[in-house]
Design an enzyme around this catalytic site. Sequence first.
Site, short mmCIF file in Angstrom:
data_model
loop_
_atom_site.label_atom_id
_atom_site.label_comp_id
_atom_site.label_asym_id
_atom_site.label_seq_id
_atom_site.Cartn_x
_atom_site.Cartn_y
_atom_site.Cartn_z
N ARG A 262 -3.13 4.29 10.19
CA ARG A 262 -3.08 5.20 9.03
C ARG A 262 -3.57 6.60 9.40
O ARG A 262 -3.07 7.58 8.85
CB ARG A 262 -3.90 4.63 7.88
CG ARG A 262 -3.16 3.49 7.23
CD ARG A 262 -3.83 3.07 5.95
NE ARG A 262 -2.92 2.24 5.18
CZ ARG A 262 -3.30 1.22 4.44
NH1 ARG A 262 -4.57 0.90 4.36
NH2 ARG A 262 -2.41 0.50 3.79
N GLY B 285 1.55 -5.48 3.29
CA GLY B 285 0.62 -5.55 4.42
C GLY B 285 0.88 -6.74 5.33
O GLY B 285 0.94 -6.59 6.56
N LYS C 279 2.40 -15.15 -4.33
CA LYS C 279 2.48 -15.47 -5.76
C LYS C 279 3.62 -14.77 -6.48
O LYS C 279 3.91 -13.61 -6.24
CB LYS C 279 1.17 -15.08 -6.44
CG LYS C 279 0.00 -15.95 -6.04
CD LYS C 279 -1.18 -15.75 -6.99
CE LYS C 279 -1.76 -14.40 -6.78
NZ LYS C 279 -2.99 -14.12 -7.47
N GLY D 229 1.98 -1.99 -3.05
CA GLY D 229 2.18 -1.89 -4.50
C GLY D 229 3.03 -0.70 -4.89
O GLY D 229 3.91 -0.81 -5.74
P1 ADP Z 1 2.62 -8.88 1.55
O1 ADP Z 1 1.22 -8.52 1.98
O2 ADP Z 1 3.61 -8.72 2.64
O3 ADP Z 1 3.02 -8.23 0.28
P2 ADP Z 1 1.70 -11.24 0.17
O4 ADP Z 1 0.31 -10.70 0.22
O5 ADP Z 1 2.39 -11.31 -1.13
O6 ADP Z 1 2.62 -10.46 1.24
O7 ADP Z 1 1.72 -12.72 0.73
C1 ADP Z 1 1.25 -13.04 2.00
C2 ADP Z 1 0.54 -14.36 1.99
O8 ADP Z 1 1.36 -15.38 1.45
C3 ADP Z 1 0.18 -14.80 3.40
O9 ADP Z 1 -1.21 -14.87 3.52
C4 ADP Z 1 0.84 -16.15 3.53
O10 ADP Z 1 0.04 -17.09 4.20
C5 ADP Z 1 1.03 -16.57 2.08
N1 ADP Z 1 2.07 -17.58 1.96
C6 ADP Z 1 3.36 -17.48 2.33
N2 ADP Z 1 4.00 -18.66 2.14
C7 ADP Z 1 3.08 -19.51 1.65
C8 ADP Z 1 3.12 -20.89 1.26
N3 ADP Z 1 4.24 -21.59 1.37
N4 ADP Z 1 1.97 -21.46 0.81
C9 ADP Z 1 0.84 -20.74 0.71
N5 ADP Z 1 0.73 -19.44 1.06
C10 ADP Z 1 1.85 -18.83 1.53
MG MG Z 2 -0.71 -9.18 1.26
#
Ligand code: ADP
Ligand code: MG
Length: 393
Positions: free
Chosen positions: A39, A351, A200, A374
């Site tokens: 960053r 992230g 989620k 976000g």
């Molecule tokens: P990003 O940071 O790319 O926006 P998120 O924070 O929404 O992504 O989600 C990332 C997390 O989701 C990771 O820590 C990953 O382990 C978790 N994850 C992905 N698939 C599953 C699953 N099937 N069960 C539980 N956790 C999951």
């Molecule tokens: Mg994340």
Amino acid sequence: MAARRLAELLADGVRGQRVLVRADLNVPLRDGAIRDDTRIRASLPTLRRLADAGARVIVASHLGRPGGQRRPELSLRPLAPRLAELLERGVSFCEDCVGEPARAAVAELGPGGLLLLENLRFHAGEEENDPDFCRALAALADAYVNDAFGTAHRAHASTEGVARLLARVAAGDLLASELQHLRAVLEPARPLLVVLGGAKVSDKLGVLHALAPRADALAIGGAMAYTFLASRGEPVGASRVEPERLEDARRVMRSAEQAGHRLLLPEDHRVAERLAADAPSRVVRAIPEGWLGVDIGPATARRYAEEARRARTVFWNGPMGVFEMEPFAAGTRALARALAESRGTTVVGGGDSLAAVNQLGLGPRMTHLSTGGGASLEFIQGLALPGVAALER
Ligand code: ADP
Ligand code: MG
């Protein structure tokens, strides 16, 4: 109306002017050491252009979540020497971002000089967008540049309030580049494929509802896929499901269908006995009782990869599985490779998704890596970002 560009501000002349730059220097620290300076490096072009033009550059950022209190472990002080090293210029530091110390430090600054202010969030007024705090920030500067895309969806003092108080404002290079690339998702060359995964449904509800009717195909993976499958009455075993989001999942599926677009759900899965890298796991079509889904299966990965090859625009946010654990990373990896090979525009945000792409060394093969999780999700929904709206003149 469009956000004012840095080039316009520079063309108007900034020599000797005090320019407050809201940067995103929210780097991971451990024991006062910078663990990753991505960053900081990303912020350099804007700072360099301003300093080269003879501006007196005042750099402000937040770091972590001090919640309005002075927390020494979240001080920006260790970043000043790193900035100086990378810019090959002197960078002074002030232990407060407003008030007499800040005013005095700004007064010391000559043309082309740089000053880093202490963590904005040591003051509660920052996140509250408090008018007095906005005025205190504005008093330091003649002009304002926002280069912090990651907080542009928040109306904070340093991202929104202060911009309303200064006559001369502009978007920094980093912010402008984010907007330009994300606009390619908002107004896409079609077909547009959106791949959403991660932890989620509730984290991505807005983007699911907004993009289901707009994306030609919406492919779902990660833990949120099980809420979708459960909402269709399919077996999900012990997978993570959000019972309060089942109706949302059904609405998202209906709105894709009504628009004549495809919503793709995993057709096979890697399931494990527990959430541990050494847990027994296997690939199944239907998730057995007691097992939990930890990754999309190989057939699903092939299908999503095929979609990515056909699409002219792909937006991806959220890993396809628990990629942090090696045995459950195959789906995320396959998708990252497919995007890297796609000839369309590929934009990756989030992230964890960026971490997955970078671990594979595929970052340079994507059209754009969006730094603001976000903020990028809000932008591609077509929502106005307060930090960007405040730059429109
Ligand atoms: P990003 O940071 O790319 O926006 P998120 O924070 O929404 O992504 O989600 C990332 C997390 O989701 C990771 O820590 C990953 O382990 C978790 N994850 C992905 N698939 C599953 C699953 N099937 N069960 C539980 N956790 C999951
Ligand atoms: Mg994340």
